[in-house]
Design a protein around this motif. Structure first.
Motif, PDB file in Angstrom:
ATOM      1  N   THR A  57       5.989  14.765   1.097  1.00  0.00           N
ATOM      2  CA  THR A  57       5.150  13.612   1.427  1.00  0.00           C
ATOM      3  C   THR A  57       5.977  12.341   1.570  1.00  0.00           C
ATOM      4  O   THR A  57       5.784  11.565   2.515  1.00  0.00           O
ATOM      5  CB  THR A  57       4.061  13.409   0.361  1.00  0.00           C
ATOM      6  OG1 THR A  57       3.251  14.587   0.281  1.00  0.00           O
ATOM      7  CG2 THR A  57       3.176  12.215   0.694  1.00  0.00           C
ATOM      8  N   LEU A  58       6.908  12.109   0.650  1.00  0.00           N
ATOM      9  CA  LEU A  58       7.743  10.903   0.725  1.00  0.00           C
ATOM     10  C   LEU A  58       8.594  10.915   1.997  1.00  0.00           C
ATOM     11  O   LEU A  58       8.743   9.879   2.659  1.00  0.00           O
ATOM     12  CB  LEU A  58       8.632  10.792  -0.511  1.00  0.00           C
ATOM     13  CG  LEU A  58       7.924  10.494  -1.838  1.00  0.00           C
ATOM     14  CD1 LEU A  58       8.947  10.409  -2.968  1.00  0.00           C
ATOM     15  CD2 LEU A  58       7.125   9.204  -1.754  1.00  0.00           C
TER      16      LEU A  58
ATOM     17  N   ASP B  42       0.824  -1.213   0.000  1.00  0.00           N
ATOM     18  CA  ASP B  42       0.000   0.000   0.000  1.00  0.00           C
ATOM     19  C   ASP B  42       0.856   1.259   0.000  1.00  0.00           C
ATOM     20  O   ASP B  42       0.547   2.242  -0.686  1.00  0.00           O
ATOM     21  CB  ASP B  42      -0.928   0.009   1.217  1.00  0.00           C
ATOM     22  CG  ASP B  42      -2.033  -1.030   1.114  1.00  0.00           C
ATOM     23  OD1 ASP B  42      -2.254  -1.538  -0.007  1.00  0.00           O
ATOM     24  OD2 ASP B  42      -2.653  -1.333   2.143  1.00  0.00           O
ATOM     25  N   GLN B  43       1.955   1.243   0.780  1.00  0.00           N
ATOM     26  CA  GLN B  43       2.801   2.430   0.838  1.00  0.00           C
ATOM     27  C   GLN B  43       3.482   2.713  -0.499  1.00  0.00           C
ATOM     28  O   GLN B  43       3.580   3.856  -0.924  1.00  0.00           O
ATOM     29  CB  GLN B  43       3.862   2.285   1.938  1.00  0.00           C
ATOM     30  CG  GLN B  43       3.314   2.499   3.341  1.00  0.00           C
ATOM     31  CD  GLN B  43       2.984   1.181   4.001  1.00  0.00           C
ATOM     32  OE1 GLN B  43       2.504   0.261   3.356  1.00  0.00           O
ATOM     33  NE2 GLN B  43       3.253   1.089   5.289  1.00  0.00           N
TER      34      GLN B  43
ATOM     35  N   SER C  88      11.178   7.577 -11.602  1.00  0.00           N
ATOM     36  CA  SER C  88      11.012   8.129 -12.948  1.00  0.00           C
ATOM     37  C   SER C  88      10.156   9.388 -12.908  1.00  0.00           C
ATOM     38  O   SER C  88      10.450  10.384 -13.579  1.00  0.00           O
ATOM     39  CB  SER C  88      10.384   7.085 -13.865  1.00  0.00           C
ATOM     40  OG  SER C  88      10.135   7.615 -15.152  1.00  0.00           O
ATOM     41  N   GLY C  89       9.090   9.348 -12.097  1.00  0.00           N
ATOM     42  CA  GLY C  89       8.251  10.529 -11.950  1.00  0.00           C
ATOM     43  C   GLY C  89       9.002  11.680 -11.307  1.00  0.00           C
ATOM     44  O   GLY C  89       8.838  12.844 -11.701  1.00  0.00           O
TER      45      GLY C  89
ATOM     46  N   ALA D 208       1.107   7.103  -6.462  1.00  0.00           N
ATOM     47  CA  ALA D 208      -0.048   8.000  -6.567  1.00  0.00           C
ATOM     48  C   ALA D 208       0.348   9.440  -6.238  1.00  0.00           C
ATOM     49  O   ALA D 208      -0.110  10.386  -6.890  1.00  0.00           O
ATOM     50  CB  ALA D 208      -1.159   7.526  -5.631  1.00  0.00           C
ATOM     51  N   VAL D 209       1.202   9.611  -5.216  1.00  0.00           N
ATOM     52  CA  VAL D 209       1.656  10.949  -4.839  1.00  0.00           C
ATOM     53  C   VAL D 209       2.444  11.579  -5.987  1.00  0.00           C
ATOM     54  O   VAL D 209       2.268  12.762  -6.306  1.00  0.00           O
ATOM     55  CB  VAL D 209       2.528  10.871  -3.555  1.00  0.00           C
ATOM     56  CG1 VAL D 209       3.280  12.177  -3.330  1.00  0.00           C
ATOM     57  CG2 VAL D 209       1.657  10.558  -2.348  1.00  0.00           C
ATOM     58  N   VAL D 210       3.314  10.797  -6.611  1.00  0.00           N
ATOM     59  CA  VAL D 210       4.097  11.315  -7.739  1.00  0.00           C
ATOM     60  C   VAL D 210       3.175  11.647  -8.908  1.00  0.00           C
ATOM     61  O   VAL D 210       3.334  12.693  -9.563  1.00  0.00           O
ATOM     62  CB  VAL D 210       5.179  10.302  -8.156  1.00  0.00           C
ATOM     63  CG1 VAL D 210       5.877  10.767  -9.432  1.00  0.00           C
ATOM     64  CG2 VAL D 210       6.203  10.130  -7.045  1.00  0.00           C
ATOM     65  N   ASP D 211       2.196  10.798  -9.185  1.00  0.00           N
ATOM     66  CA  ASP D 211       1.258  11.064 -10.276  1.00  0.00           C
ATOM     67  C   ASP D 211       0.476  12.353 -10.021  1.00  0.00           C
ATOM     68  O   ASP D 211       0.242  13.148 -10.948  1.00  0.00           O
ATOM     69  CB  ASP D 211       0.286   9.890 -10.440  1.00  0.00           C
ATOM     70  CG  ASP D 211       0.946   8.664 -11.055  1.00  0.00           C
ATOM     71  OD1 ASP D 211       2.044   8.816 -11.644  1.00  0.00           O
ATOM     72  OD2 ASP D 211       0.375   7.565 -10.955  1.00  0.00           O
TER      73      ASP D 211
END
Length: 227
Positions: free
Chosen positions: A98-99, A70-71, A132-133, A77-80
């Motif tokens: 956030t990371l 999940d993490q 990559s993001g 999702a945070v990067v997206d």
């Protein structure tokens, strides 16, 4: 691979409960103590035999993959979300903050993110997508003239590695120290120094206690909790 998994028989109710209990216990132990927790300790705390544990999770990599699925999905999702932000600097700032906050809150995830697991395909794929993001966010912020031209995605990885050391204190100390560190680093990386953001509140750091209680440091005789 997916077709093979879909044909596996469903777990019995008791086996599913055992599996869920193992994952819950491992998540708690990894968060508190990092990934060095022995598999036998996980089995003992979960109230199952070692054979049951290894039947469900043949390797620690398999258990880590399940515990932090999940993490790692949240990382992507945070990067997206950051890539979808029209403000390149805000997107980069938010994803870094956030990371680092996720790392500071969970010692196990902190270690999992920066540890190579050659056989854990899911972890490797999600981490590669996140990195990559991050590289794309760096490029966009530099093209907008908001990030120093000499910054690379490797510098953000260095920040994550430095942030990893903050887990030595209490959970609240780690979160506060992480916010302060991120504030300093982002301020240093910003190309436009005319719009400086205020730093998060300073953190009182007891260096001697942190050295005594860090995750990879043996306790000195006579120190709190020491022999």
């Amino acid at each position: 691979m997916g077709a093979e998994v879909s044909h596996l028989p469903p777990l019995r109710a008791d086996a599913r409960r055992n599996r869920d209990r193992i994952v819950d216990v491992a998540r708690t132990l990894f968060a508190d103590r990092g990934l060095d927790v022995p598999m036998t300790a996980v089995a003992r705390r979960a109230g199952v035999g070692a054979a049951t544990l290894y039947r469900r999770f043949p390797t620690k990599e398999a258990l880590v993959t399940q515990v932090f699925a999940d993490q790692f999905a949240r990382c992507v999702a945070v990067v997206d979300d950051a890539l979808a932000d029209p403000d390149p600097w805000r997107g980069l700032r938010d994803v870094v903050a956030t990371l680092c906050a996720m790392q500071a809150a969970d010692r196990g995830f902190c270690a999992a993110f920066v540890t190579a697991f050659p056989d854990a395909i899911d972890i490797g794929r999600e981490r590669d997508r996140a990195l990559s993001g991050l590289a794309e966010l760096v490029r966009r912020a530099q093209e907008a003239g908001l990030l120093r031209a000499d910054v690379t995605v490797d510098d953000l990885v260095l920040l994550l590695l430095a942030n990893r050391g903050l887990v030595a204190g209490t959970a609240e100390e780690a979160r506060a120290a992480s916010r302060r560190l991120v504030g300093f680093v982002l301020d240093a990386l910003r190309a436009d120094r005319t719009h400086r953001e205020p730093l998060p509140p300073p953190v009182a750091v007891d260096l001697h206690r942190l050295l005594d209680t860090g995750p990879d440091r043996p306790r000195r005789p006579g120190s709190p909790g020491g022999p």
